[in-house]
Design a protein around this motif. Sequence first.
Motif, PDB file in Angstrom:
ATOM      1  N   ARG A 194       0.824  -1.198   0.000  1.00 33.01           N
ATOM      2  CA  ARG A 194       0.000   0.000   0.000  1.00 33.01           C
ATOM      3  C   ARG A 194       0.865   1.257   0.000  1.00 33.01           C
ATOM      4  N   PRO A 195       1.217   1.757  -1.164  1.00 37.47           N
ATOM      5  CA  PRO A 195       1.944   3.036  -1.201  1.00 37.47           C
ATOM      6  C   PRO A 195       1.104   4.125  -0.549  1.00 37.47           C
ATOM      7  N   SER A 196       1.731   4.968   0.229  1.00 32.34           N
ATOM      8  CA  SER A 196       1.012   6.032   0.915  1.00 32.34           C
ATOM      9  C   SER A 196       1.796   7.329   0.805  1.00 32.34           C
ATOM     10  N   VAL A 197       1.166   8.402   1.226  1.00 29.39           N
ATOM     11  CA  VAL A 197       1.840   9.699   1.172  1.00 29.39           C
ATOM     12  C   VAL A 197       3.057   9.738   2.085  1.00 29.39           C
ATOM     13  N   TRP A 198       3.146   8.813   3.034  1.00 32.83           N
ATOM     14  CA  TRP A 198       4.315   8.782   3.915  1.00 32.83           C
ATOM     15  C   TRP A 198       5.588   8.468   3.140  1.00 32.83           C
ATOM     16  N   LEU A 200       6.468   9.803   0.511  1.00 35.37           N
ATOM     17  CA  LEU A 200       6.992  11.090   0.066  1.00 35.37           C
ATOM     18  C   LEU A 200       7.911  11.696   1.121  1.00 35.37           C
ATOM     19  N   VAL A 201       7.594  11.477   2.396  1.00 32.61           N
ATOM     20  CA  VAL A 201       8.460  11.965   3.474  1.00 32.61           C
ATOM     21  C   VAL A 201       9.834  11.312   3.371  1.00 32.61           C
ATOM     22  N   ILE A 367       8.843  21.642   0.986  1.00 31.30           N
ATOM     23  CA  ILE A 367       7.430  21.942   1.232  1.00 31.30           C
ATOM     24  C   ILE A 367       6.551  20.745   0.883  1.00 31.30           C
ATOM     25  N   LEU A 368       6.920  19.993  -0.149  1.00 26.48           N
ATOM     26  CA  LEU A 368       6.161  18.789  -0.505  1.00 26.48           C
ATOM     27  C   LEU A 368       6.149  17.796   0.656  1.00 26.48           C
ATOM     28  N   GLY A 369       7.311  17.619   1.291  1.00 26.84           N
ATOM     29  CA  GLY A 369       7.354  16.746   2.457  1.00 26.84           C
ATOM     30  C   GLY A 369       6.593  17.329   3.630  1.00 26.84           C
TER      31      GLY A 369
END
Length: 394
Positions: A194-198, A200-201, A367-369
Motif C-alpha cells: 500500500r503506497p502512501s503519502v508517507w 513522500l516523506v 514543502i512537498l514533504g
Amino acid sequence: MSGRSRLLVPYGMFAFTLGFSWFMLAPLVPTLVGQLKVGLGAVILFISFYGYAMIVGSLPAGWWVAYRGPRPVLITAVFLSVLGLLLRAVSHSYALFFVGQALAALAYPLLISPIGSVLRMAGITQRKMATGLTIGFLFLGMSFGAFLGGRLGTPAAFWTGWWLNLLVGIWLVARVPKKFASGNNQKSFHIHLRPSVWWLVGFVVASTSVMIGGIATPVLGHMHVASPAVLGGLLSGLTFLGSAVGAILFGALGERGTQGIRLQRILALCTWLSLLGVVLDFSGVVQIARGGLEVLFFLLGAFGNGWYSLALEESARVAADAGSAGLNTAGFSMASNIGVAVIPTYLGVMVLTHAGWWAVLTLILGILGLWVPFSIKKTSSSNHHTFHTMRRSR
C-alpha cells in the motif's frame, strides 16, 4: 522483556555495524584510489552500493519476510555482510573489493527494509520507539565509521568492521526466534503493498539530507572558507550524529499519547526551517557563522531523521497484517533511496552554477514533504490505497 522482544537490541546493534562498516569508506576514499589504482568515481561507487541495493532489494526483502518470516532473511543478511566484509578486508584488487562490497551491501535491504514485519512478528509493541532505535543506531554507526575510518586507516579499519560485524551477527542469529507470530489467525489472507503519502516523506528527507551533506565541501570551497574539506567533513558528521539522536529521541517520544501526528507536524516544520537556514547560507543570501552552521546541520539531521523514523512506522501501520507491514516499509525504503540516487545528482550540481534556482527547487521539495503530516487528519493514521494484492496460504 520477553524472549522475542530481546531481538531488538542485537537487531539495532547489527544495524550499527552496517552503518559503521559502510561509512568508514568516506575518509578512506583517497587512500583506496591509490591502493586499488583506480579513479575517484570507481571508489565512490562503493559507497553508493548500499543505496542501489536498497532500490533493487527492498521489495524482494519485504516479500520474502511476508511469506517466510524474518528468520531466513535476517540470517542471510548476517551471512552476506560477514562474507562481504571479509572479502573486502583481504582484497588487494579492485575486482575482489567490488565483489565484497556488493555482497555486504545486499545485507542492508534484508535487515532494514522489512522492519515493519520484523518488529510486529517479534511481538514488539512499542514500535515507534523500536523503529527510531534501529534507524538511530544505523546512523550512529555511520557517524562512528566516518569519524574513525580515517584514523584507523587500512587495513585496520576494514578488519575492525569485520570483527564487529561478525560478533554482533552471531549474537543476532542466536537471538532470532525459530518461530515468529504471523500477525493473522486466518488460514489464508492477502498481503497488500500500500503506497502512501508517507513514502513522500522518506523521499524528501533522505534525498535533501544526502544532497546537503554531499555539496557541503564544494560549496564551502566556492565561498573560500578556510579548510573546506575539514569543515565539510565535520558538518556531515554532525548530521549523522543528529540523525542518530533524533531517531532515538523522537521515536521514544512518539510512544507517548495518542496525538502522534502532532509531533510529526512539529518535526516537519522544524526540519524545513533548518533546511531553510542551510539553503540561505549556501545560496549566498545570508552568511551564517561557523558555529551556527554546525548547529543547523545537527538540527537538520535530528529533526529530519526523527520525522523520517515516525513516518516509516506510519507506513507500516496502514498494513492489514504483519506480513504486509514489512512490504510497506520496504516500499518506503525504496522510495527514499530512489530520492538519494536522483536528487543529489541532478539538483545538487546546480548549487554552484544556478544557486537561486537550486534554492527555490530545494525549498519546494521540502514543502512537498512538509505538506504530508498537515494533510493527515488526527484521527487517521494515513492516507493510502492498495497497489497490489498477493494471496498467501498457510
